[in-house]
Design a protein around this motif. Structure first.
Motif, mmCIF file in Angstrom:
data_model
loop_
_atom_site.group_PDB
_atom_site.id
_atom_site.type_symbol
_atom_site.label_atom_id
_atom_site.label_comp_id
_atom_site.label_asym_id
_atom_site.label_seq_id
_atom_site.Cartn_x
_atom_site.Cartn_y
_atom_site.Cartn_z
ATOM 1 N N ARG A 198 0.788 -1.229 0.000
ATOM 2 C CA ARG A 198 0.000 0.000 0.000
ATOM 3 C C ARG A 198 0.823 1.283 0.000
ATOM 4 N N THR A 199 2.148 1.165 -0.109
ATOM 5 C CA THR A 199 2.944 2.405 -0.095
ATOM 6 C C THR A 199 3.838 2.499 -1.330
ATOM 7 N N ASN A 200 4.319 3.710 -1.582
ATOM 8 C CA ASN A 200 5.274 3.940 -2.672
ATOM 9 C C ASN A 200 6.533 3.112 -2.471
ATOM 10 N N PHE A 201 6.934 2.999 -1.181
ATOM 11 C CA PHE A 201 8.142 2.244 -0.859
ATOM 12 C C PHE A 201 8.000 0.793 -1.329
ATOM 13 N N ARG A 203 6.001 -0.366 -3.624
ATOM 14 C CA ARG A 203 5.997 -0.426 -5.085
ATOM 15 C C ARG A 203 7.420 -0.370 -5.615
ATOM 16 N N TYR A 206 9.102 -3.725 -5.511
ATOM 17 C CA TYR A 206 8.728 -4.586 -6.647
ATOM 18 C C TYR A 206 9.446 -4.162 -7.932
#
Lengths: 338, 523
Positions: A198-201, A203, A206
């Motif tokens: 659920r966070t930019n981190f 993403r 990945y």
């Protein structure tokens, strides 16, 4: 891949398969099924299994490992690995034991544990991101280094005399038969779920695991993110060390020996690609529960430890081989059809 | 289009019949007949024929992407032709593996030598066919002696015991050539062998080619440099867009005619008509230097302008653009954005300052093929559409929807992996992802390389639209029609330096090729 089933630009749908279908066909769903199956087999195999206190005890088989497995999952998804986690447990535990001798109390012990864990993570992270060394080699090295320091300090001695309040972490109950560690497991599962999914981190983790070059070319600070992941793994190892030391009530230099392989087994069983790029936290959490119940069930059935480890080894190989075998079979049938 | 291709066909046939008259006394060592090679979505070669004669150097001429390297790969067994046949000494032959090609006597010397750095010179020369002792072990003594002998015949004074990585590029070529001699090749392919050589080394290479010729070998020589083609080649074959457009003897053709044949006129490409409205200066680069790749780069870029960068591969264009984008560090130089000095140390800072880079290597640097379209598009914009670091999936989808729609993306769903799309649609995803960051300057590095004609047109139209909307566009391209059709101004680079600049009205294919290849203006 051919571009069949094309839509014009105006109406590209967001998703093709429904959320329900995606969940049902996921690896996590399979794990859940396996967990239920093992639970059922255990209840049939031994009458002692369905006992609240026994079940509560069973959770210790996976909670501490799972703390590290959550952080390890992120690290593996990003394309790195940390084999020194069990050695960090030993070093952290030794540091706490040493502090006990100097008369420090529980809050100070926790602080020392976190600092040592953080420092170990920072050493790994700097060697990997700063010098660009492969993490598998670096952490095999620090694995010997960290545990080696514990052996030098402790020799064949052990630290005991942990303060009464310290024993709560590994032996305390928060409500009825719910242990503090189980509560922590649930909290970490949620925290890591949010962090990864659920966070930019998350993403970024990945993206880096799937294509580190494209990540750099997209403006991600790849080295910084990887460094943070090593720090995170260090801290989680420290937390696991606190719980484990508290539960055992003593520190020997061999504490947690070989745990890193069980943790990586857990991560891979949870559906994380060992080469990076994919995997989920629910998968890892379910894998932790499956492994915990297996070990507990074997224990109740008086299966010797060596057989247990053979079984877990087979499980790991099976899990990695299964998707490959399935796709080979699929290709084989498609070819025969054609 | 049809009329012109028919006439060119007719002229080809004329030339072919003339040729066969000239060559009655010679039979080719190796022939390619009607070779076609297609990749998914792209035809790299279409029905080409090529004959290589003994004691002759045949120069293969063509722009980047004309299909030259595909020919080399087919001749050396790396690629299998989709249709057509190969023959050696009149007998049909197939090369299922590179090993078969080398068995049949075809060897290639590449631009970057494909030898083994950690093995000795002698081992490199004899790998795969080393002399053996009676017990089946490698006969090192004989091998080293043979290697030394071979090296001496080509005038190279190299110790056969040295490791290859300790040699310079010129000596590596010598080793590659010795290898060619050691397997007694009848066909030697040289793929831009002089690209990395100094002046003196090039002269030595010419002597060597003469020696190989005298030995009766057929040589296929690939080069972008016209002076050397005229210096050493006997025959030429011109490729354009995967088709053979002309062949003949070099003594029958002038440099200018050859350039013209090579560039040709791509009649099948239509470029958007633009009314450029060029605004204020937005980017200014002053004395940009790199220790090895480029130096003294100076130029200005304006709002609404499309600035082209033309040059041969290796001219330093991509390296410069990546440095401007913060991937590699320049040694010195300054960048001004809207008049203000800007420091760019990493891509994150470049993006923040409004400079974005659409890379040439789409699969590796542009897209994450194993992630969905919407995540690729939102990637560089995540900071702006997330709330305190938390993802907003709905916002990501709407961003992806907005920008992929503008580019007319064709996909089954926004959740589809980018790897499942065609090259053209992948490129649309890359451009969409950068536009979503609302940049001031967009750098497009070979934006239409390897994509189908339909997507090319979309990308071109869109580029025009962007410029019209006030964006400053830099387009690095090795395709002359694209440079002519799209840019308002084009800078030509050669060997890391800006060598020329042409306004829209001054540009011609011949001028561009001459500037890029370093041919002096002819009268």
């Amino acid at each position: 891949m051919s571009e069949i089933n094309q839509y014009t630009a105006r109406d590209i749908p967001e998703r093709l398969s429904s959320p329900f279908k995606r969940v049902v066909s996921s690896w996590e769903a399979l794990l859940l099924l396996v967990a239920i199956l093992i639970f059922f087999i255990n209840t049939q195999a031994t009458p002692y299994f369905l006992d609240w206190w026994n079940l509560s005890d069973a959770t210790f088989n996976f909670t501490e490992k799972a703390f590290i497995a959550f952080a390890m999952a992120l690290l593996v998804i990003s394309g790195e690995i940390d084999l020194s986690v069990a050695a960090i447990i030993a070093l952290v535990s030794t540091a706490m034991g040493f502090a006990v001798q100097l008369g420090y109390d529980t809050p100070a012990l926790v602080a020392i544990a976190l600092v040592v864990g953080l420092a170990c993570g920072a050493i790994n992270g700097l060697l990997v991101t700063g010098l660009g060394l492969p993490s598998i080699v670096v952490t095999i090295g620090t694995m010997s280094l960290f545990r080696g320091i514990s052996y030098i300090i402790l020799g064949d001695q052990s630290y005991k005399d942990y303060p009464e309040s310290f024993l709560f972490f590994g032996q305390g109950y928060v409500w009825s038969t719910v242990t503090f560690e189980l509560l922590l497991f649930v909290i970490f599962a949620i925290v890591y779920y949010v962090l990864l999914h659920r966070t930019n981190f998350g993403r970024a983790v990945y993206v880096i695991g799937n294509n580190p070059t494209a990540a750099v070319f997209s403006g991600l600070r790849v080295e910084r993110i990887k460094f943070l992941l090593f720090l995170l793994t260090g801290i989680m190892s420290a937390i696991a060390a606190i719980c484990l030391t508290s539960r055992l009530g003593s520190t020997r230099p061999s504490i947690g020996l070989g745990l890193e392989l069980e943790i990586i087994t857990m991560v891979v069983l949870g559906g994380v690609n060992i080469l990076g790029g994919s995997g989920t936290i629910p998968g890892v959490a379910l894998a932790a529960i499956v492994m915990g119940m297996l070990i507990f069930g074997f224990g109740l059935l008086n299966v010797p430890g060596i057989v247990m480890s053979i079984f877990i080894g087979l499980l790991l190989i099976g899990v990695i081989a299964l998707p490959k075998i399935a796709s080979n079979l699929k290709n084989y049938y498609l070819e025969r059809k054609a | 289009m049809q009329a012109s291709s028919k006439t060119s066909l007719a002229s080809e046939q004329n030339q072919k019949s003339q040729l066969s008259n000239n060559n009655n006394n010679l039979t080719p060592v190796m022939s390619m007949k009607g070779i076609t090679k297609t990749f998914p979505g792209v035809t790299a070669l279409s029905e080409i024929s090529l004959d290589l004669y003994p004691r002759q150097v045949t120069a293969l001429v063509g722009e980047n992407g004309a299909g030259k390297s595909t020919v080399v790969k087919i001749l050396t067994g790396i690629y299998q032709p989709t249709a057509g046949s190969l023959s050696i000494h009149g007998q049909d032959i197939k090369f299922p593996t590179p090993h078969d090609a080398s068995e049949a006597g075809v060897t290639a010397i590449h631009q970057e030598t494909v030898l083994f750095d950690d093995l000795s010179v002698a081992e490199n020369i004899f790998i795969g066919h080393a002399p053996k002792t009676s017990r089946g072990l490698i006969d090192w003594k004989t091998m080293n002696a043979e290697a030394e002998k071979l090296l001496q015949t080509i005038g190279a004074n190299i110790d056969p015991n040295l490791k290859l990585k300790d040699l310079g590029i010129a000596n590596k070529h010598m080793v590659a050539i010795s290898r060619a001699l050691s397997i007694d090749a009848s066909v030697v392919i040289m793929d831009e062998p002089t690209a990395a050589l100094s002046h003196k080394e090039i002269e030595e290479l010419y002597d060597l080619v003469d020696k190989l010729k005298a030995d009766g070998k057929a040589i296929l020589f690939i080069s972008h440099k016209f002076d050397e083609i005229f210096r050493i080649a006997d025959r030429y074959t011109v490729f354009r867009d995967g088709e053979m457009v002309d062949e003949g003897h070099l003594k029958d053709i002038t440099e200018n005619d050859l350039v013209e044949k090579m560039v040709g006129r791509s009649v099948d490409q239509i470029f958007p008509t633009r009314e450029p409205s060029i605004g204020a200066e937005i980017l200014s680069v002053v004395n940009y230097c790199h220790p090895t790749e480029f130096s003294n780069i100076n130029f200005k870029l304006h709002k609404g302008e499309i600035l082209g960068f033309y040059g041969l591969v290796g001219a330093g264009r991509s390296e410069f653009m990546q440095s401007l984008f913060g991937i590699t560090k320049p040694a010195s130089g300054e960048v001004f954005i809207e008049g203000n000095p800007a420091t760019i140390r990493n891509p994150a800072q470049a993006i923040e300052k409004g400079i974005v880079y659409v890379s040439e290597d789409r699969g590796k640097q542009g897209v994450v093929t194993t992630l969905p379209i919407f995540q690729n598009v939102s990637l560089p914009s995540l900071q702006h559409i997330s709330k305190r670091g938390f993802l907003q999936i709905a916002e990501e989808f709407s961003l992806a929807r907005e920008f992929t729609r503008r580019l007319d993306l064709r996909a089954a769903s926004l959740d589809q992996h980018v790897g499942d799309l065609s090259g053209g649609n992948q490129q649309k995803v890359v451009i969409a992802k950068w536009l979503a960051t609302q940049p001031l300057v967009i750098i497009l590095d070979e934006p239409t390389k390897g994509i189908d004609i339909g997507s090319k047109t979309v990308v071109h139209e869109f580029m025009a639209e962007l410029a019209a909307g006030g964006l400053a566009v830099i387009m690095v391209s090795s395709e002359i029609p694209e440079i002519l059709g799209m840019t308002d101004r084009t800078i030509v680079m050669r060997e890391g330096l800006i060598v020329n600049e042409f306004g829209r009205d001054e540009m011609s294919p011949e001028k561009l090729v001459r500037a890029a290849a370093g041919i002096k203006e002819s009268t």
